[in-house]
Design an enzyme around this catalytic site. Structure first.
Site, short mmCIF file in Angstrom:
data_model
loop_
_atom_site.label_atom_id
_atom_site.label_comp_id
_atom_site.label_asym_id
_atom_site.label_seq_id
_atom_site.Cartn_x
_atom_site.Cartn_y
_atom_site.Cartn_z
CG HIS A 6 -3.24 0.17 10.46
ND1 HIS A 6 -2.71 -0.75 11.33
CD2 HIS A 6 -2.55 0.00 9.31
CE1 HIS A 6 -1.76 -1.45 10.74
NE2 HIS A 6 -1.65 -1.01 9.50
NE ARG A 10 4.61 1.26 -0.04
CZ ARG A 10 3.80 0.21 0.00
NH1 ARG A 10 2.58 0.31 -0.48
NH2 ARG A 10 4.21 -0.93 0.51
CD GLU A 53 1.41 1.42 8.71
OE1 GLU A 53 2.44 1.13 8.08
OE2 GLU A 53 0.62 0.57 9.17
CG ASN A 57 8.84 3.43 1.23
OD1 ASN A 57 9.13 2.66 2.14
ND2 ASN A 57 7.74 3.31 0.53
CG HIS A 72 -13.41 6.04 -1.29
ND1 HIS A 72 -14.12 5.39 -2.28
CD2 HIS A 72 -14.20 5.98 -0.18
CE1 HIS A 72 -15.27 4.97 -1.79
NE2 HIS A 72 -15.34 5.31 -0.51
CD GLU A 122 -17.95 8.06 0.19
OE1 GLU A 122 -19.10 8.16 -0.27
OE2 GLU A 122 -17.39 6.96 0.40
#
Length: 131
Positions: A6, A10, A53, A57, A72, A122
């Protein structure tokens, strides 16, 4: 050998990001883990075991500074032109399609879009090394 499983980014707004990745790339929530100060959302689809993922926060209100180190995320699609049209119709503002050539040979056809937090993605035509 190590196996890539993965990538983590954020994000500020869980719902907005989940909606974007679902509509743009068919990624659905595979698991959502809620903790006191943050939430992890794992997104996947049946085409690949690799996941995105999203980390939210809690209490964060300022956009993240992406800096000059982030490059990217890349995805491949079967029909680049129709995906470009579809993403444009969804209002995701894909950039122009680019053909990347070397020594008169086509290496890749692709375009970029950005997610709600400004991460570049991309989108490549499937073929060659970009399966």
């Amino acid at each position: 050998m190590a196996k890539a499983i993965h990538t983590m980014i954020r994000v500020l707004d869980e719902a907005r990001s989940v909606d974007f990745y679902s509509k743009a790339f068919g990624l659905d929530v595979a698991q959502r883990l809620d903790f006191e100060t943050f939430t992890l959302i794992y997104l996947s689809n049946a085409d690949t075991p690799f996941e995105v993922e999203l980390t939210v926060n809690k209490g964060r209100t300022e956009p993240y500074a992406l800096g000059d180190g982030y490059g990217h995320l890349a995805v491949s699609v079967a029909d680049l032109d129709s995906e470009h049209d579809r993403l444009g119709a969804l209002g995701f503002n894909p950039k122009k399609i680019v053909e990347f050539n070397r020594d008169a040979a086509l290496i890749a056809r692709f375009f970029f879009i950005e997610d709600p937090d400004g991460y570049k993605i991309e989108v490549l035509q499937r073929g060659g090394r970009f399966q």
